[in-house]
Design an enzyme around this catalytic site. Structure first.
Site, PDB file in Angstrom:
ATOM      1  CG  ASP A   7      -1.519   1.333   1.400  1.00  0.00           C
ATOM      2  OD1 ASP A   7      -1.975   2.061   0.465  1.00  0.00           O
ATOM      3  OD2 ASP A   7      -1.995   1.638   2.689  1.00  0.00           O
ATOM      4  CB  ILE A   8       2.741   3.146  -2.517  1.00  0.00           C
ATOM      5  CG1 ILE A   8       3.543   1.808  -2.873  1.00  0.00           C
ATOM      6  CG2 ILE A   8       3.463   4.546  -2.489  1.00  0.00           C
ATOM      7  CD1 ILE A   8       3.977   1.866  -4.315  1.00  0.00           C
ATOM      8  N   GLY A   9       0.953   5.169  -0.130  1.00  0.00           N
ATOM      9  CA  GLY A   9       0.312   6.156   0.093  1.00  0.00           C
ATOM     10  C   GLY A   9       0.847   7.547  -0.126  1.00  0.00           C
ATOM     11  CB  THR A  11       3.039  10.040   4.357  1.00  0.00           C
ATOM     12  OG1 THR A  11       2.580  11.213   4.271  1.00  0.00           O
ATOM     13  CG2 THR A  11       4.454  10.355   5.347  1.00  0.00           C
ATOM     14  CG  LEU A  13       5.699   0.562   0.134  1.00  0.00           C
ATOM     15  CD1 LEU A  13       6.523   0.726  -1.189  1.00  0.00           C
ATOM     16  CD2 LEU A  13       6.253  -0.467   0.983  1.00  0.00           C
ATOM     17  CG  ASP A 105      -6.194   5.144  -0.978  1.00  0.00           C
ATOM     18  OD1 ASP A 105      -7.020   5.489  -1.887  1.00  0.00           O
ATOM     19  OD2 ASP A 105      -5.587   6.223  -0.375  1.00  0.00           O
TER      20      ASP A 105
END
Length: 256
Positions: A7-9, A11, A13, A105
């Site tokens: 899950d790469i958000g 701010t 990973l 997401d």
């Protein structure tokens, strides 16, 4: 065969290694790094892991960040697979005007929430709140239809906006108070109550729309800050996006 979820958000990973691509699979290892540290994953966080057989992820931070993560996956010669929001999948119907533009997401968090609600008992409406760099508040009815949702700035963005747009507000981080009597506490309390108020308003909308008490699920890195400030019953779930990835993984890789 183990299953890597990513899950790469905006701010960080976040990653998890599960023993198989299926809901309820045992978690072997997990971790998180700031985006600036992605390029060290293959040498540090992932170096000692068992070799995953499959991977599935979501990325909202942009193509450049996603490519950097894919370079780290070369450690295992894994084929990257990234989720794109669909009109319908895994029991959830996407009510966005342009379904593919819904953040992956948010989509995965709702898929995870839907599976969690059904596993706990009869179908119910759900309000899915993710508290990170941004805050999302997404409403889903008892049939799994995504009705719509809110996007708000998170705690950090709210404070940055006030600091950059208002003279004299560069102050230390404060506390949440019912009646703040200093600027630091006033800023923190204002941001927290603003987010909590948006959640409570959406909860009322969903209750009125569906005629049934919604399940409130909260996740994201800053959810623990917000949780004590809502009067609504809620469940704090750190793994909603991972649970959505496991649900889709079971469909994509039925042979494990």
């Amino acid at each position: 065969m183990s299953f890597l979820v990513i899950d790469i958000g905006n701010t960080r990973l976040k990653w998890g290694l599960y023993e198989a691509p299926r809901p309820g699979a045992d978690l072997i290892a997990q971790g998180a790094v700031f985006l600036e540290a992605i390029d060290r994953l293959s040498d540090e966080g992932w170096a000692a892991l068992p070799v995953p057989g499959r991977m599935l992820g979501c990325a909202v931070a942009g193509q450049g960040v996603r490519r950097r993560a894919e370079e780290q996956l070369e450690l295992w010669d894994l084929t990257p697979r990234w989720v794109v929001s669909q009109p319908q999948d895994a029991g959830v119907t996407n009510g966005y005007e342009h379904p593919a533009r819904l953040g992956s997401d948010r989509w995965l968090a709702m898929i995870g929430a839907r599976a969690r609600v059904l596993a706990a008992g009869p179908a119910r409406p759900a309000l899915v709140v993710m508290v990170g760099t941004a805050v999302t508040v997404d409403a889903m009815d008892a049939d799994g239809r995504f009705l719509g949702g809110l996007i708000l700035p998170g705690f950090g963005l709210m404070l940055q906006a006030l600091e950059s747009g208002t003279a004299g507000l560069k102050v230390p981080t404060g506390e949440v108070r019912e009646f703040p009597t200093n600027t630091s506490d006033a800023l923190m309390s204002g941001g927290t109550y603003g987010i909590a108020g948006a959640i409570e308003r959406m909860h009322r909308h969903l209750l009125r729309r569906c005629g049934a008490e919604p399940v409130l699920l909260m996740g994201g890195g800053a959810a623990v800050k917000l949780a004590p400030e809502t009067d609504l019953p809620f469940e704090l779930v750190d793994t909603l996006i991972f649970e959505g990835l496991l649900r889709l993984g079971a469909q994509e890789f039925p042979d494990g």
